[in-house]
Design a protein around this motif. Structure first.
Motif, PDB file in Angstrom:
ATOM      1  N   ALA A   1      16.780 -26.376   4.121  1.00  0.00           N
ATOM      2  CA  ALA A   1      17.892 -27.064   3.451  1.00  0.00           C
ATOM      3  C   ALA A   1      18.328 -26.311   2.195  1.00  0.00           C
ATOM      4  O   ALA A   1      17.498 -25.830   1.424  1.00  0.00           O
ATOM      5  CB  ALA A   1      17.495 -28.488   3.094  1.00  0.00           C
ATOM      6  N   PHE A   2      19.640 -26.244   1.982  1.00  0.00           N
ATOM      7  CA  PHE A   2      20.201 -25.594   0.808  1.00  0.00           C
ATOM      8  C   PHE A   2      20.614 -26.652  -0.213  1.00  0.00           C
ATOM      9  O   PHE A   2      20.543 -27.860   0.049  1.00  0.00           O
ATOM     10  CB  PHE A   2      21.411 -24.733   1.195  1.00  0.00           C
ATOM     11  CG  PHE A   2      22.467 -25.468   1.965  1.00  0.00           C
ATOM     12  CD1 PHE A   2      23.491 -26.153   1.326  1.00  0.00           C
ATOM     13  CD2 PHE A   2      22.449 -25.467   3.362  1.00  0.00           C
ATOM     14  CE1 PHE A   2      24.461 -26.837   2.027  1.00  0.00           C
ATOM     15  CE2 PHE A   2      23.428 -26.141   4.081  1.00  0.00           C
ATOM     16  CZ  PHE A   2      24.431 -26.835   3.420  1.00  0.00           C
ATOM     17  N   HIS A   3      21.039 -26.205  -1.367  1.00  0.00           N
ATOM     18  CA  HIS A   3      21.388 -27.113  -2.452  1.00  0.00           C
ATOM     19  C   HIS A   3      22.573 -28.003  -2.051  1.00  0.00           C
ATOM     20  O   HIS A   3      23.614 -27.511  -1.624  1.00  0.00           O
ATOM     21  CB  HIS A   3      21.753 -26.305  -3.706  1.00  0.00           C
ATOM     22  CG  HIS A   3      21.863 -27.141  -4.947  1.00  0.00           C
ATOM     23  ND1 HIS A   3      20.761 -27.703  -5.554  1.00  0.00           N
ATOM     24  CD2 HIS A   3      22.939 -27.514  -5.688  1.00  0.00           C
ATOM     25  CE1 HIS A   3      21.157 -28.380  -6.623  1.00  0.00           C
ATOM     26  NE2 HIS A   3      22.461 -28.289  -6.723  1.00  0.00           N
ATOM     27  N   GLY A   4      22.393 -29.310  -2.192  1.00  0.00           N
ATOM     28  CA  GLY A   4      23.468 -30.246  -1.874  1.00  0.00           C
ATOM     29  C   GLY A   4      23.718 -30.434  -0.395  1.00  0.00           C
ATOM     30  O   GLY A   4      24.778 -30.932  -0.006  1.00  0.00           O
TER      31      GLY A   4
ATOM     32  N   PRO B   1      21.112 -35.646  10.812  1.00  0.00           N
ATOM     33  CA  PRO B   1      19.809 -36.317  10.824  1.00  0.00           C
ATOM     34  C   PRO B   1      18.940 -35.972   9.615  1.00  0.00           C
ATOM     35  O   PRO B   1      18.274 -36.848   9.063  1.00  0.00           O
ATOM     36  CB  PRO B   1      19.180 -35.833  12.135  1.00  0.00           C
ATOM     37  CG  PRO B   1      20.352 -35.558  13.024  1.00  0.00           C
ATOM     38  CD  PRO B   1      21.410 -35.004  12.116  1.00  0.00           C
ATOM     39  N   VAL B   2      18.949 -34.705   9.198  1.00  0.00           N
ATOM     40  CA  VAL B   2      18.117 -34.304   8.063  1.00  0.00           C
ATOM     41  C   VAL B   2      18.589 -34.977   6.780  1.00  0.00           C
ATOM     42  O   VAL B   2      17.772 -35.351   5.924  1.00  0.00           O
ATOM     43  CB  VAL B   2      18.104 -32.761   7.916  1.00  0.00           C
ATOM     44  CG1 VAL B   2      19.481 -32.232   7.539  1.00  0.00           C
ATOM     45  CG2 VAL B   2      17.070 -32.330   6.886  1.00  0.00           C
ATOM     46  N   SER B   3      19.897 -35.166   6.653  1.00  0.00           N
ATOM     47  CA  SER B   3      20.434 -35.836   5.466  1.00  0.00           C
ATOM     48  C   SER B   3      20.130 -37.320   5.489  1.00  0.00           C
ATOM     49  O   SER B   3      19.800 -37.921   4.452  1.00  0.00           O
ATOM     50  CB  SER B   3      21.948 -35.610   5.384  1.00  0.00           C
ATOM     51  OG  SER B   3      22.252 -34.230   5.296  1.00  0.00           O
ATOM     52  N   ARG B   4      20.240 -37.933   6.650  1.00  0.00           N
ATOM     53  CA  ARG B   4      19.919 -39.350   6.775  1.00  0.00           C
ATOM     54  C   ARG B   4      18.438 -39.593   6.461  1.00  0.00           C
ATOM     55  O   ARG B   4      18.071 -40.577   5.817  1.00  0.00           O
ATOM     56  CB  ARG B   4      20.244 -39.837   8.186  1.00  0.00           C
ATOM     57  CG  ARG B   4      21.746 -39.883   8.496  1.00  0.00           C
ATOM     58  CD  ARG B   4      21.968 -40.428   9.891  1.00  0.00           C
ATOM     59  NE  ARG B   4      23.367 -40.473  10.254  1.00  0.00           N
ATOM     60  CZ  ARG B   4      24.179 -41.488   9.968  1.00  0.00           C
ATOM     61  NH1 ARG B   4      23.711 -42.534   9.300  1.00  0.00           N
ATOM     62  NH2 ARG B   4      25.443 -41.465  10.333  1.00  0.00           N
ATOM     63  N   SER B   5      17.589 -38.690   6.920  1.00  0.00           N
ATOM     64  CA  SER B   5      16.162 -38.820   6.654  1.00  0.00           C
ATOM     65  C   SER B   5      15.866 -38.667   5.162  1.00  0.00           C
ATOM     66  O   SER B   5      15.024 -39.384   4.606  1.00  0.00           O
ATOM     67  CB  SER B   5      15.400 -37.759   7.456  1.00  0.00           C
ATOM     68  OG  SER B   5      14.019 -37.802   7.174  1.00  0.00           O
ATOM     69  N   PHE B   6      16.567 -37.749   4.520  1.00  0.00           N
ATOM     70  CA  PHE B   6      16.399 -37.518   3.079  1.00  0.00           C
ATOM     71  C   PHE B   6      16.793 -38.768   2.296  1.00  0.00           C
ATOM     72  O   PHE B   6      16.084 -39.190   1.378  1.00  0.00           O
ATOM     73  CB  PHE B   6      17.279 -36.334   2.681  1.00  0.00           C
ATOM     74  CG  PHE B   6      17.009 -35.762   1.310  1.00  0.00           C
ATOM     75  CD1 PHE B   6      15.791 -35.171   1.010  1.00  0.00           C
ATOM     76  CD2 PHE B   6      17.999 -35.767   0.334  1.00  0.00           C
ATOM     77  CE1 PHE B   6      15.559 -34.613  -0.241  1.00  0.00           C
ATOM     78  CE2 PHE B   6      17.772 -35.223  -0.914  1.00  0.00           C
ATOM     79  CZ  PHE B   6      16.552 -34.638  -1.209  1.00  0.00           C
ATOM     80  N   PHE B   7      17.897 -39.379   2.688  1.00  0.00           N
ATOM     81  CA  PHE B   7      18.358 -40.607   2.036  1.00  0.00           C
ATOM     82  C   PHE B   7      17.388 -41.762   2.295  1.00  0.00           C
ATOM     83  O   PHE B   7      17.071 -42.543   1.393  1.00  0.00           O
ATOM     84  CB  PHE B   7      19.757 -40.962   2.533  1.00  0.00           C
ATOM     85  CG  PHE B   7      20.313 -42.219   1.926  1.00  0.00           C
ATOM     86  CD1 PHE B   7      20.673 -42.279   0.586  1.00  0.00           C
ATOM     87  CD2 PHE B   7      20.476 -43.357   2.713  1.00  0.00           C
ATOM     88  CE1 PHE B   7      21.175 -43.445   0.028  1.00  0.00           C
ATOM     89  CE2 PHE B   7      20.986 -44.530   2.158  1.00  0.00           C
ATOM     90  CZ  PHE B   7      21.338 -44.568   0.814  1.00  0.00           C
ATOM     91  N   ALA B   8      16.890 -41.841   3.514  1.00  0.00           N
ATOM     92  CA  ALA B   8      15.961 -42.913   3.861  1.00  0.00           C
ATOM     93  C   ALA B   8      14.679 -42.813   3.043  1.00  0.00           C
ATOM     94  O   ALA B   8      14.107 -43.836   2.632  1.00  0.00           O
ATOM     95  CB  ALA B   8      15.635 -42.862   5.358  1.00  0.00           C
TER      96      ALA B   8
END
Length: 206
Positions: free
Chosen positions: A171-174, A183-190
């Motif tokens: 993953a990069f910044h932002g 999916p990776v962003s949803r997991s990060f938020f979760a």
């Protein structure tokens, strides 16, 4: 935030270079103390947090309230926080530093710090992290802030501060802002929601 049923207050802090340190941090502190004094707010169940520069301000705010205020946050939620002005890009990952690179970082810190003492203004250079709020730190392996975030998490742990560290491979910044539905962003938020829920639940335990 509907997912957790909590109130979220976003601080419209003044920006550098027109308003260098300590103005942005003071704005955050004023907002926090204002919020804590609201009669409808439980001042024992407040978390602070942010992403990137906002995460750096949240880390600095955690230090400031430790020394100055009766407000005790239950958590500092730091998404790839900008916390060290000494950042140097590593050759093996520099090509993947999307959105924010070493040149941008050097310029931003110079605008923010001016002539300020980094041992006071920069979280990663602060001499003591003891007694700050528990932390959650999330960062990608291709983020310019990866190494400094890991080092900060280690310093927090060494200082006796509970700290959860989430590293997102590739993953990069932002990344979660650029691709919020991935999916990776949803997991990060979760993960952030889960940590907040845990922190708030712990604050109400007998």
């Amino acid at each position: 935030m509907n997912k957790l049923g909590i109130v979220v207050v976003a601080v419209d802090y003044r920006l550098a270079p027109e308003h260098p340190y300590p103005t942005p941090l003071d704005d955050c502190y004023s907002a926090l103390t204002w919020l804590a004094d609201r009669p409808e707010i439980d001042s024992t169940r407040i978390a602070i947090g942010g992403a990137s520069a906002g995460g750096g301000l949240a880390a600095a705010l955690a230090l400031l309230v430790r020394d100055r205020s009766s407000v005790t946050p239950v958590l500092q939620l730091l998404a790839y926080p900008m916390i060290d002005n000494r950042t140097v890009a590593h050759s093996d990952t520099a090509a993947y530093h999307r959105l924010w690179n070493e040149r941008s970082n050097t310029w931003a810190w110079s605008c923010y710090l001016r002539d300020a003492d980094p041992y006071e203004a920069v979280p990663a250079q602060h001499p003591s992290l003891t007694g700050v709020a528990p932390a959650w730190i999330g960062v990608g392996t291709y983020d310019l802030f990866h190494d400094e975030n890991l080092a900060y998490a280690q310093r927090l742990t060494a200082a006796g501060v509970a700290c959860d560290l989430e590293i997102v491979p590739g993953a990069f910044h932002g990344f979660d802002i650029v691709t919020p539905t991935a999916p990776v962003s949803r997991s990060f938020f979760a993960s952030q929601c889960e940590k907040l829920a845990t922190a708030f639940d712990a604050s109400t335990a007998p």
